[in-house]
Enzyme design. Structure first.
Site, PDB file in Angstrom:
ATOM      1  N   TYR A  51       0.804  -1.225   0.000  1.00  0.00           N
ATOM      2  CA  TYR A  51       0.000   0.000   0.000  1.00  0.00           C
ATOM      3  C   TYR A  51       0.840   1.281   0.000  1.00  0.00           C
ATOM      4  O   TYR A  51       0.285   2.378  -0.044  1.00  0.00           O
ATOM      5  CB  TYR A  51      -0.906   0.024   1.237  1.00  0.00           C
ATOM      6  CG  TYR A  51      -1.869  -1.137   1.308  1.00  0.00           C
ATOM      7  CD1 TYR A  51      -2.956  -1.227   0.436  1.00  0.00           C
ATOM      8  CD2 TYR A  51      -1.693  -2.152   2.244  1.00  0.00           C
ATOM      9  CE1 TYR A  51      -3.840  -2.292   0.493  1.00  0.00           C
ATOM     10  CE2 TYR A  51      -2.579  -3.220   2.313  1.00  0.00           C
ATOM     11  CZ  TYR A  51      -3.649  -3.286   1.434  1.00  0.00           C
ATOM     12  OH  TYR A  51      -4.521  -4.342   1.494  1.00  0.00           O
ATOM     13  N   HIS A  61      -4.559   6.212  -1.265  1.00  0.00           N
ATOM     14  CA  HIS A  61      -5.122   6.190   0.087  1.00  0.00           C
ATOM     15  C   HIS A  61      -4.055   6.416   1.162  1.00  0.00           C
ATOM     16  O   HIS A  61      -4.388   6.713   2.305  1.00  0.00           O
ATOM     17  CB  HIS A  61      -5.809   4.843   0.316  1.00  0.00           C
ATOM     18  CG  HIS A  61      -7.063   4.915   1.124  1.00  0.00           C
ATOM     19  ND1 HIS A  61      -7.806   6.068   1.304  1.00  0.00           N
ATOM     20  CD2 HIS A  61      -7.734   3.941   1.815  1.00  0.00           C
ATOM     21  CE1 HIS A  61      -8.863   5.804   2.064  1.00  0.00           C
ATOM     22  NE2 HIS A  61      -8.837   4.542   2.397  1.00  0.00           N
ATOM     23  N   PHE A  64      -5.486  -1.150   9.855  1.00  0.00           N
ATOM     24  CA  PHE A  64      -5.935  -0.705   8.542  1.00  0.00           C
ATOM     25  C   PHE A  64      -6.753   0.562   8.715  1.00  0.00           C
ATOM     26  O   PHE A  64      -7.203   0.909   9.804  1.00  0.00           O
ATOM     27  CB  PHE A  64      -6.715  -1.808   7.827  1.00  0.00           C
ATOM     28  CG  PHE A  64      -5.807  -2.861   7.243  1.00  0.00           C
ATOM     29  CD1 PHE A  64      -5.135  -2.611   6.056  1.00  0.00           C
ATOM     30  CD2 PHE A  64      -5.595  -4.060   7.895  1.00  0.00           C
ATOM     31  CE1 PHE A  64      -4.269  -3.551   5.507  1.00  0.00           C
ATOM     32  CE2 PHE A  64      -4.733  -5.010   7.367  1.00  0.00           C
ATOM     33  CZ  PHE A  64      -4.069  -4.763   6.174  1.00  0.00           C
ATOM     34  N   ASN A  92      -9.695   1.786   8.226  1.00  0.00           N
ATOM     35  CA  ASN A  92     -11.016   1.902   8.853  1.00  0.00           C
ATOM     36  C   ASN A  92     -10.995   1.638  10.356  1.00  0.00           C
ATOM     37  O   ASN A  92     -12.021   1.753  11.025  1.00  0.00           O
ATOM     38  CB  ASN A  92     -12.026   0.973   8.173  1.00  0.00           C
ATOM     39  CG  ASN A  92     -11.664  -0.493   8.310  1.00  0.00           C
ATOM     40  OD1 ASN A  92     -10.507  -0.843   8.490  1.00  0.00           O
ATOM     41  ND2 ASN A  92     -12.658  -1.357   8.218  1.00  0.00           N
ATOM     42  N   ASN A  97     -13.282   6.543   5.827  1.00  0.00           N
ATOM     43  CA  ASN A  97     -13.387   5.578   6.918  1.00  0.00           C
ATOM     44  C   ASN A  97     -12.360   5.795   8.021  1.00  0.00           C
ATOM     45  O   ASN A  97     -12.620   5.471   9.187  1.00  0.00           O
ATOM     46  CB  ASN A  97     -13.287   4.151   6.383  1.00  0.00           C
ATOM     47  CG  ASN A  97     -14.536   3.730   5.633  1.00  0.00           C
ATOM     48  OD1 ASN A  97     -15.633   4.202   5.939  1.00  0.00           O
ATOM     49  ND2 ASN A  97     -14.384   2.868   4.655  1.00  0.00           N
TER      50      ASN A  97
END
Length: 208
Positions: free
Chosen positions: A36, A41, A86, A88, A134
């Site tokens: 990631y 994001h 993560f 959220n 989120n």
């Protein structure tokens, strides 16, 4: 009653004036893991990585599902955080870490991605809702308030009909590289400015 020595150490790290904690905190949001690292994001992680790099800081400490470090900058103690849950679940680790170091919510600045801003745009706000994000939703839930400062960084929206959930986990395009580099630089400077000036002045400078 005997006090927990770890809590005493946490208190000792805080500068107090008339009993008021003055430590500031800058949080970058993202997803942990190499896959990631360069995704849209994770722009919050990307910016905070550049910020601590400029201050020659390494986020070597780990507690409450966060990596973090505390550094005195411009006579101000600053807590830098990257949640390692993560996105959220960001609030799960952030809340206990802020509590441990007695950081006030009004002294917190959160850096994160915003679909509704084009790449190259940043916006600073003193408070607000989650806007469908989120990570911010989780922070509001765990902190019990919307009243924390934000640095929103534009990642744009997909123009090819790609689902949002896929788009935010894609890397930036090569043709966006120069714009992205400028955005990261401006975001880092905004954080640096906040360590020296009131937040409303920072907004006046960078919300152009």
């Amino acid at each position: 009653m005997r006090r927990d020595s770890s809590i005493e150490k946490g208190w000792a790290l805080n500068k107090q004036i008339n009993g008021a904690v003055t430590m500031k905190c800058i949080i970058g949001l993202g997803n942990p893991g190499k896959k990631y690292e360069k995704t849209r994001h994770n722009i919050g992680f990307i910016v905070i990585d550049e910020l601590v790099k400029r201050f020659s800081i390494n986020l070597n400490k780990t507690k409450y599902k966060c990596t973090y470090e505390i550094q005195t900058i411009q006579q101000e103690k600053v807590l830098f955080i990257k949640p390692q849950t993560f996105m959220n679940l960001s609030g799960e680790g952030v809340r206990p870490l802020l509590d441990f170091y007695k950081v006030k919510v009004e002294d917190v600045l959160v850096i994160y991605d915003d679909l509704d801003l084009p790449v190259g745009k940043i916006r600073l706000r003193e408070k607000g809702g989650h806007g469908g994000h989120n990570g911010i939703r989780s922070l509001i839930e765990h902190l019990g308030t919307k009243d924390f400062k934000r640095l929103r960084i534009g990642i744009g929206r997909p123009t090819n009909g790609a689902p949002i959930v896929n788009y935010v986990l894609q890397p930036f395009l090569k043709q966006e590289a120069a714009t992205l580099a400028h955005t990261i630089d401006q975001s880092v400077k905004a954080c640096e400015t906040w360590l020296d000036k009131p937040f409303n002045e920072v907004m006046n400078i960078y919300n152009k």
